[in-house]
Enzyme design. Structure first.
Site, PDB file in Angstrom:
ATOM      1  NE  ARG A 107      -2.598  -1.651   3.187  1.00 46.60           N
ATOM      2  CZ  ARG A 107      -3.329  -2.563   3.811  1.00 46.60           C
ATOM      3  NH1 ARG A 107      -4.590  -2.716   3.493  1.00 46.60           N
ATOM      4  NH2 ARG A 107      -2.820  -3.311   4.756  1.00 46.60           N
ATOM      5  CE  LYS A 130       0.839 -20.591  10.339  1.00 48.33           C
ATOM      6  NZ  LYS A 130       1.690 -19.659  11.120  1.00 48.33           N
ATOM      7  CD  GLU A 166       7.955 -20.756  17.870  1.00 44.01           C
ATOM      8  OE1 GLU A 166       8.580 -20.116  17.028  1.00 44.01           O
ATOM      9  OE2 GLU A 166       6.755 -20.579  18.117  1.00 44.01           O
ATOM     10  CG  HIS A 176       4.032 -24.937  11.233  1.00 46.94           C
ATOM     11  ND1 HIS A 176       3.873 -24.667   9.903  1.00 46.94           N
ATOM     12  CD2 HIS A 176       4.260 -23.739  11.826  1.00 46.94           C
ATOM     13  CE1 HIS A 176       4.002 -23.364   9.703  1.00 46.94           C
ATOM     14  NE2 HIS A 176       4.227 -22.778  10.852  1.00 46.94           N
ATOM     15  CE  LYS A 201       4.722 -17.766  18.968  1.00 43.70           C
ATOM     16  NZ  LYS A 201       5.643 -18.154  17.915  1.00 43.70           N
TER      17      LYS A 201
HETATM   18  C1  BG6 Z   1       5.281 -19.470  11.908  1.00 43.79           C
HETATM   19  C2  BG6 Z   1       4.511 -18.967  13.102  1.00 43.79           C
HETATM   20  O1  BG6 Z   1       4.421 -20.067  10.982  1.00 43.79           O
HETATM   21  O2  BG6 Z   1       6.245 -20.414  12.324  1.00 43.79           O
HETATM   22  C3  BG6 Z   1       5.450 -18.375  14.144  1.00 43.79           C
HETATM   23  O3  BG6 Z   1       3.574 -17.990  12.694  1.00 43.79           O
HETATM   24  C4  BG6 Z   1       6.543 -19.356  14.493  1.00 43.79           C
HETATM   25  O4  BG6 Z   1       4.741 -17.985  15.314  1.00 43.79           O
HETATM   26  C5  BG6 Z   1       7.205 -19.896  13.228  1.00 43.79           C
HETATM   27  O5  BG6 Z   1       7.492 -18.692  15.307  1.00 43.79           O
HETATM   28  C6  BG6 Z   1       8.157 -21.017  13.568  1.00 43.79           C
HETATM   29  O6  BG6 Z   1       8.876 -21.368  12.426  1.00 43.79           O
HETATM   30  P1  BG6 Z   1      10.312 -22.057  12.550  1.00 43.79           P
HETATM   31  O7  BG6 Z   1      10.665 -22.383  11.141  1.00 43.79           O
HETATM   32  O8  BG6 Z   1      11.212 -21.038  13.176  1.00 43.79           O
HETATM   33  O9  BG6 Z   1      10.119 -23.240  13.427  1.00 43.79           O
END
Ligand code: BG6
Length: 498
Positions: A46, A155, A223, A247, A347
């Protein structure tokens, strides 16, 4: 693997994903001579930005985020073909102008070009973008050639079953399914692709990969980072929509599906859908409830105090969004009946680690039944997706000495040791596959809907409950006690991942 001449347009060009992942992925493909000789990149957003400023932004992103250092010669070669197109996502005129610009590029190239649209915007504008691509004539079909337009969609693919269906309808109003690439970047990870090789190219695992030998399967995507500056997005999403439904579910499908008849895209995707259809609805109430959700509270990460979710930026004070989810799935098919599949993702957990652990049953306890001398571990095959990619097999061994005593030991295979550590990033593989027209590692429409069918009742029930039943865990821990109890019910325990 030759990609046809291509113009790629990235919608959401000033977003984080474009800077951190997409631009570096394209550049690294260029470094490996995998971009077509005729290649153009247009950022779309934008905010009005001159071409030169966008080029300078890309260069800065490459310096910061590319897995290999910026080679000024190669970048200098690509840079003149990088431009920016400003426009609203719901502005038909801007799309007509985009089309004119793309046709001009095509005319100057003197040959037909593939048009590839990468939608990396917030989901609220997926619909107008897709509709405008259709009405402006940018969704070219060119049937029977590899020059048809293609669209990659990031996504989250919908919020629930209804919105996923609606999105699929909007997409297929404008594009044929073979032009559509629904992305889940986990499928581009080297170790995830290796799952098929591990399972089907090694005769020692395949005969054991079923209810006769497998005790349970645990899939962890943990994470240590919190939501950071993404609170606005994350609070609408939560661990289930952000990670588990996509995932983690992809990891489950590849771990549990039957052998496909070939490595072709449809064969693999058919098996994944078949598997998802065999998964039983989650039990949402009572003692046998299959789901736990929790939010992180304040705690220590690497010795440093980290704030709780409620103290993070842009999080409403009454938020009931889960930052952790643990689920128990039952797969009601011949191979897996009675074997629980546990999934967890969160997280601010103790460590960043994604892994799939296949825990095998114990042999008959006749020979090694004395607990004072023998502490037999269940054989466990751990596929470590990240970091430190590799596979580990946990087995039992005799401790050297005059007495017969046992100890669990590990056999390791590490990618970095065997192959070196400079493997391509997931987005490189996926963008290249899309340019070439290989949709194996992308998600088919029916797959998104089957998966949402499993998750929608859960999300609805949590929404109804609000904060009632929402558990808490301190930052830096492995999640709430309730997630441990979920496994204790069937005499299992979470593995100490990593
Ligand atoms: C993303 C999520 O799809 O994947 C994030 O939106 C997440 O919240 C990330 O941190 C993790 O990806 P990777 O490849 O670092 O495991």
């Amino acid at each position: 693997r030759g990609a046809p001449p291509t113009v790629i347009v990235i919608f959401g060009a000033s977003g984080d994903l474009t800077s951190r992942k997409l631009v570096p992925a394209l550049y690294n493909l260029g470094l490996d001579s995998l971009l077509p000789s005729e290649f153009h990149l247009l950022g779309y957003g934008r905010k009005p930005i001159p071409d030169e400023e966008f080029q300078a932004n890309c260069e800065r992103d490459l310096e910061k985020f590319s897995r290999r250092p910026l080679n000024k010669d190669i970048w200098g070669h690509v840079k003149p073909n990088v431009g920016y197109h400003a426009g609203g996502y719901d502005d038909p005129k801007a799309f007509t102008e985009l089309k004119e610009r793309m046709l001009k590029i095509e005319k100057e190239a003197g040959r037909d070009l593939q048009f590839l649209f990468y939608i990396s915007t917030p989901p609220s504008v997926f619909k107008p973008i897709l509709e405008n691509l259709g009405s402006s004539g940018l969704a070219r079909h060119h049937d029977g050639t590899d020059l048809a337009s293609k669209v990659i969609i990031e996504k989250p693919f919908g919020r629930d079953l209804d919105t996923a269906k609606e999105l699929n309808r909007i997409i297929t109003d404008q594009f044929h399914e073979h032009q559509v690439y629904r992305i889940d970047h986990y499928l581009g990870k080297e170790t995830v692709q290796d799952l098929l090789v591990l399972r089907f190219a090694n005769s020692i695992f395949e005969p054991l990969w079923n209810r006769n030998y497998v005790d349970c399967v645990q899939i962890t995507v943990a994470e240590s980072l919190g939501v950071g500056t993404r609170g606005g997005y994350y609070d609408q999403s939560g661990a289930t929509r952000d990670m588990l439904q996509n995932h983690t579910m992809q990891l489950l499908a590849l771990t549990a599906m039957e052998a496909p008849v070939s490595l072709g895209a449809e064969a693999i995707r058919d098996e994944k859908v078949k598997l998802l259809k065999a998964i039983q609805p989650l039990r949402l109430e009572g003692e046998n409830c299959d789901a736990v959700r929790a939010q992180y509270g304040e705690g220590l990460i690497d010795g440093v105090r980290a704030p709780g979710y409620m103290q993070e930026q842009d999080i409403p004070q009454d938020s009931s969004t889960e930052t952790y989810g643990a689920l128990r799935f039952s797969i009601d098919n011949w191979r897996w009946q009675g074997v629980p599949f546990y999934l967890r993702s969160g997280k601010r957990l103790a460590r960043r680690v994604s892994e799939i652990a296949i825990r095998f049953k114990q042999p008959p306890g006749i020979l090694f039944s004395d607990p004072t001398r023998f502490d037999l571990a269940n054989n466990t095959l751990v596929i470590q997706i990240q970091p430190d990619e590799g596979t580990t097999l946990l087995m039992n061994s005799k401790i050297p000495g005059l007495e017969t005593r046992t100890q669990a030991v590990k056999m390791h295979f590490r990618y970095a040791t065997t192959f070196g550590s400079n493997t391509p990033e997931a987005y490189e593989r996926l963008i290249l596959d899309c340019m070439i027209g290989d949709s194996t590692l992308f998600i088919r429409g029916d797959e998104t809907e089957t998966s949402w069918g499993l998750y929608t009742p859960l999300l609805e029930s949590w929404q109804e409950l609000g904060r009632k039943g929402l558990q808490s865990y301190p930052c830096g821990s492995w999640g709430p006690l309730a997630a441990d109890k979920l496994l204790w019910q069937s005499n299992h325990e979470w593995r100490r991942a990593g």
